[in-house]
Design a protein around this motif. Structure first.
Motif, PDB file in Angstrom:
ATOM      1  N   LYS A  79       6.335 -11.188 -12.915  1.00  0.00           N
ATOM      2  CA  LYS A  79       6.967  -9.973 -12.429  1.00  0.00           C
ATOM      3  C   LYS A  79       7.290 -10.074 -10.939  1.00  0.00           C
ATOM      4  CE  LYS A  79       6.460  -4.940 -12.415  1.00  0.00           C
ATOM      5  NZ  LYS A  79       5.587  -3.796 -12.746  1.00  0.00           N
ATOM      6  N   GLU A  80       8.565  -9.942 -10.606  1.00  0.00           N
ATOM      7  CA  GLU A  80       9.058  -9.942  -9.229  1.00  0.00           C
ATOM      8  C   GLU A  80       8.689 -11.199  -8.450  1.00  0.00           C
ATOM      9  OE1 GLU A  80       7.666  -6.360  -7.441  1.00  0.00           O
ATOM     10  OE2 GLU A  80       9.009  -5.080  -8.612  1.00  0.00           O
ATOM     11  N   ARG A  81       8.416 -12.264  -9.162  1.00  0.00           N
ATOM     12  CA  ARG A  81       8.011 -13.504  -8.479  1.00  0.00           C
ATOM     13  C   ARG A  81       8.689 -14.732  -9.084  1.00  0.00           C
ATOM     14  NH1 ARG A  81       3.993 -10.124  -7.111  1.00  0.00           N
ATOM     15  NH2 ARG A  81       2.868 -10.534  -5.147  1.00  0.00           N
ATOM     16  N   ILE A  82       9.999 -14.662  -9.236  1.00  0.00           N
ATOM     17  CA  ILE A  82      10.698 -15.857  -9.680  1.00  0.00           C
ATOM     18  C   ILE A  82      10.455 -16.981  -8.689  1.00  0.00           C
ATOM     19  CG2 ILE A  82      12.995 -16.885 -10.006  1.00  0.00           C
ATOM     20  CD1 ILE A  82      13.883 -14.266 -11.259  1.00  0.00           C
ATOM     21  N   VAL A  83      10.465 -16.653  -7.404  1.00  0.00           N
ATOM     22  CA  VAL A  83      10.199 -17.648  -6.361  1.00  0.00           C
ATOM     23  C   VAL A  83       9.125 -17.101  -5.429  1.00  0.00           C
ATOM     24  CG1 VAL A  83      12.126 -16.780  -4.965  1.00  0.00           C
ATOM     25  CG2 VAL A  83      11.216 -19.047  -4.519  1.00  0.00           C
ATOM     26  N   VAL A  84       8.197 -17.986  -5.036  1.00  0.00           N
ATOM     27  CA  VAL A  84       7.099 -17.613  -4.142  1.00  0.00           C
ATOM     28  C   VAL A  84       6.991 -18.667  -3.045  1.00  0.00           C
ATOM     29  CG1 VAL A  84       4.618 -17.198  -3.910  1.00  0.00           C
ATOM     30  CG2 VAL A  84       5.808 -16.453  -5.984  1.00  0.00           C
ATOM     31  N   ALA A  85       6.792 -18.203  -1.809  1.00  0.00           N
ATOM     32  CA  ALA A  85       6.517 -19.099  -0.685  1.00  0.00           C
ATOM     33  C   ALA A  85       5.036 -18.996  -0.340  1.00  0.00           C
ATOM     34  CB  ALA A  85       7.369 -18.727   0.519  1.00  0.00           C
ATOM     35  N   PHE A  86       4.330 -20.112  -0.434  1.00  0.00           N
ATOM     36  CA  PHE A  86       2.913 -20.183  -0.095  1.00  0.00           C
ATOM     37  C   PHE A  86       2.744 -20.808   1.281  1.00  0.00           C
ATOM     38  CE2 PHE A  86       3.179 -20.644  -4.738  1.00  0.00           C
ATOM     39  CZ  PHE A  86       2.353 -19.613  -5.157  1.00  0.00           C
TER      40      PHE A  86
END
Length: 270
Positions: free
Chosen positions: A153-160
């Motif tokens: 949900k709402e996290r197709i892409v994430v920057a860590f």
């Protein structure tokens, strides 16, 4: 090549997998998978219902001899199509190895000894559905960010945060819950005079601010069977994408948002 082929300098046995090796200085980093004792993969390679016990491994070899210097292995039950092993080539930078497994296990390891620095699991941590052929888009390192195609949900892409694993930003969502993210790795290009993170998933191609995740633009491009696979290619002020079932798309950039220069009309296997 000489007659009989080039001389083999060394040979090291590995388990299954599709990921390429990463060679940095005098070391080779590669991932694989080994089955649990007495377990076999399904006879039908498209079977994604059967749970198959085994372990994924991250291996470090000597570039000169092929000797195993260290390994990190973890239990990883597969439930996907073509269950051979990991798909994504490791990323190695400044003494750290970043490796993504087929079931969504993301590890940051010490490149010298294989010690775990931080880890995530996309399914457990973000409720991301496993793509039919597993997580395959290799992470992209940009500054202090490790950018990953995750899903959920709402996290197709994430920057860590590359050092701690803390989430710096997340972006994009699907209109329907449970949609798969495809397989195309994130890329950064300079378009219309600004650095843009290009995320192509089975609903659309998108341009984002790599620093914040802000969406600059989004162009619908629905792809059958979630087959967003080839890396988008930049040629001057044009961005080219292509898919097996749904043809090609060419975008042209002059201002902040692209225009569709042309779109393929042929659909294979109709």
């Amino acid at each position: 090549f000489p007659e009989g082929g080039p001389k083999v300098r060394w040979r090291t046995s590995l388990g299954g997998g599709f990921a390429g090796p990463a060679v940095v200085k005098d070391r080779v980093y590669v991932t694989d998978r080994i089955l649990a004792e007495g377990v076999e993969n399904p006879a039908n390679p498209f079977d994604r219902k059967t749970r198959v016990a085994g372990k994924e491994r991250i291996l470090c070899l000597s570039e000169k001899t092929g000797k195993l210097l260290w390994k990190h292995e973890y239990d990883c039950t597969y439930q996907l199509s073509y269950a051979a092993g990991p798909r994504a080539t490791p990323v190695v930078h400044e003494g750290k190895v970043y490796a993504l497994g087929a079931m969504g296990d993301l590890f940051c390891l010490d490149a010298d000894n294989g010690k775990v620095i931080w880890s995530k699991n996309f399914v457990a941590d973000f409720k991301a559905p496993v793509p039919l052929w597993g997580f395959a888009a290799h992470p992209l390192l940009d500054g202090d960010k490790l950018i990953c195609l995750v899903g959920g949900k709402e996290r197709i892409v994430v920057a860590f945060d590359k050092n701690t694993g803390a989430e710096k930003w997340h972006a994009l969502s699907f209109p329907k819950e449970g949609a798969e993210i495809g397989y195309c790795p994130p890329m950064i290009y300079t378009l219309a005079g600004k650095r843009q993170l290009i995320i192509w998933h089975p609903e659309s191609v998108n341009g984002l601010d790599p620093e914040t995740g802000k969406v600059y633009w989004s162009e619908p491009f629905k792809v059958k069977a979630n087959l967003t696979i080839p890396t988008p290619r930049l040629a001057g002020d044009m961005l080219f994408l292509t898919s097996f079932y749904d043809g090609a798309l060419m975008l042209k950039f002059a201002d902040d948002k692209p225009i569709v220069l042309w779109r393929g009309k042929v659909h294979s296997e109709d």
